[in-house]
Design a protein around this motif. Structure first.
Motif, short mmCIF file in Angstrom:
data_model
loop_
_atom_site.label_atom_id
_atom_site.label_comp_id
_atom_site.label_asym_id
_atom_site.label_seq_id
_atom_site.Cartn_x
_atom_site.Cartn_y
_atom_site.Cartn_z
N VAL A 6 1.01 -1.38 -0.51
CA VAL A 6 -0.22 -0.07 -0.45
C VAL A 6 0.93 1.44 -0.26
O VAL A 6 0.61 2.43 -0.99
CB VAL A 6 -1.09 -0.23 1.13
CG1 VAL A 6 -1.76 1.18 1.26
CG2 VAL A 6 -2.14 -1.27 1.10
N THR A 7 1.53 1.55 0.91
CA THR A 7 2.92 2.27 1.07
C THR A 7 3.90 2.47 -0.12
O THR A 7 4.09 3.57 -0.69
CB THR A 7 3.81 1.97 2.18
OG1 THR A 7 4.63 1.18 2.39
CG2 THR A 7 2.75 2.66 3.45
N PRO A 27 -3.59 4.96 7.19
CA PRO A 27 -4.51 4.99 6.33
C PRO A 27 -4.75 7.06 6.24
O PRO A 27 -4.77 6.68 4.79
CB PRO A 27 -5.27 4.22 6.01
CG PRO A 27 -5.89 3.70 7.59
CD PRO A 27 -4.17 4.13 7.91
N LEU A 67 -3.26 8.94 2.94
CA LEU A 67 -4.43 9.60 1.66
C LEU A 67 -4.13 10.94 1.79
O LEU A 67 -4.34 11.53 0.06
CB LEU A 67 -6.12 9.12 2.21
CG LEU A 67 -7.94 9.52 1.63
CD1 LEU A 67 -7.23 8.68 -0.09
CD2 LEU A 67 -8.63 8.93 2.03
#
Length: 374
Positions: A97-98, A361, A365
């Motif tokens: 994700v990162t 998160p 975002l």
């Protein structure tokens, strides 16, 4: 690769139920005590012992049957599941994700390049393989000490469900293939960052865990380095401010997150010989202050990124709005850390852990939206 205690963090979120005491009724209070029975002779005592033994056997059989039924309700370990478990999939998912967020941010930068669908697939696959190799190497290294803690005793190598040869093979193949994919598609820099991350996590962080509480800092750096794998793969430079702010957010976030886990597992860590902050300084004060400072620094990195999304200071309404959103996202975690500092206890550590899983998160975002032009 991040501090490896994070893969079981969700298991800590549920608090043990407290059973209420049963009230004593007036009838029970007034009920006279039972008279003492006369002493039994040897024959009757033998019958009682036999009877009790039979009853105990029935209870034992019932417990065993219940255990088998419970095991049947869970999926049986297979080679595929054990290989996935060797890679520490929760850590791998966080890294992916990162990595994706950092690549997306770099694409919007002055030196950014657009990634094709094939390039995205190679980036995520290569990064995932390198991260999985580090996780497997960690379990190879700690296969003996893992048997000393209930949370790790069921791992494939610790439980001897799988052989050491398999663990070494999985480590080597996934690491070599992942590095080769990154070098083939993106050049030397992302592959070199991957190798550096692997080496820091496996060769420095892992052995430090039984030697000094500074292992958390090394683990935080190793956990944040994969940001540059995605960032440089999409054209970003190691000298870019946005990349370092992303690195700072990932590194600082690991302090409140891991300190909560280290507190909740402090007894297991101590029994296994790990030198964590909560075992070296068992009052929890040091862990609390590290959580507070980590959260404040995390928020600072996010705010700087909002005011300098391309590396240069930009005082605009969007900068102030996004910075305010970052601070609002970090406030619950800071509040939980302050309360834990006032009174270190399991309930407050769980709240800190819960908020850490929400804050990361949320901040990523906001930073991503700001850095791509919002």
């Amino acid at each position: 690769m991040a501090t490896d205690c994070r893969e079981s963090s969700t298991a800590l979120l549920d608090e043990p139920p407290v059973m209420p005491e049963q009230p004593v009724t007036p009838e029970q209070r007034l009920k006279p005590e039972q008279p003492v029975k006369p002493k039994q002779n040897d024959e009757s005592l033998r019958e009682v012992v036999v009877s009790d033994s039979a009853a105990a056997a029935v209870v034992s059989d019932a417990g065993a049957a219940g255990g088998k039924a419970a095991r049947r309700g869970r999926r049986e370990p297979t080679l595929t599941r054990d290989l996935i478990e060797l890679s520490k999939p929760r850590i791998v998912m966080m890294i992916l994700v990162t990595t994706a967020a950092s690549a997306w941010i770099a694409m919007a930068g002055p030196t950014g390049v657009s990634l094709s669908l094939l390039a995205w697939a190679v980036l995520l696959l290569g990064t995932g393989l390198v991260a999985g190799s580090a996780g497997a190497a960690n379990q190879v290294w700690e296969r003996v000490i893992d048997t000393l803690m209930p949370r790790t005793a069921t791992r494939p190598l610790a439980s001897r469900r799988r052989s050491l040869t398999l663990g070494v093979f999985a480590t080597a193949v996934s690491g070599i293939v992942g590095t080769a994919l990154l070098a083939w598609q993106f050049g030397v820099m992302p592959a070199a960052v991957g190798v550096a991350t692997w080496a820091m996590y496996v060769l420095i962080y892992t052995p430090m865990k039984t030697r000094t509480a500074w292992n958390t800092t090394v683990g935080a750096v190793a956990g944040a380095l994969p940001v540059f794998m995605g960032y440089t793969a999409a054209g970003g430079q190691l000298t870019d401010l946005p990349g370092w702010m992303l690195f700072g957010v990932l590194a600082c976030w690991q302090y409140p997150h891991f300190m909560a886990i280290a507190w909740l597992y402090r007894r297991q860590y101590a029994e296994a010989g790990f030198q964590m902050t909560t075992t070296v300084e068992p009052t929890g004060r040091s862990a609390a202050w590290q959580s507070i400072i980590g959260t404040l620094t995390l928020a600072t990195c996010g705010v700087v990124a909002c005011f300098a999304p391309a590396g240069e200071l930009l005082m605009s309404p969007a900068s102030f709005i996004m910075a305010a959103l970052v601070m609002a996202a970090c406030w619950p975690l800071l509040k939980a850390s302050l309360r834990f500092q006032q009174s270190p206890e399991d309930t407050r550590a769980r709240k800190m852990l819960r908020w850490s899983l929400v804050v990361l998160p949320a901040v990523l975002l906001v930073m991503t939206l700001r850095m791509i032009g919002l």
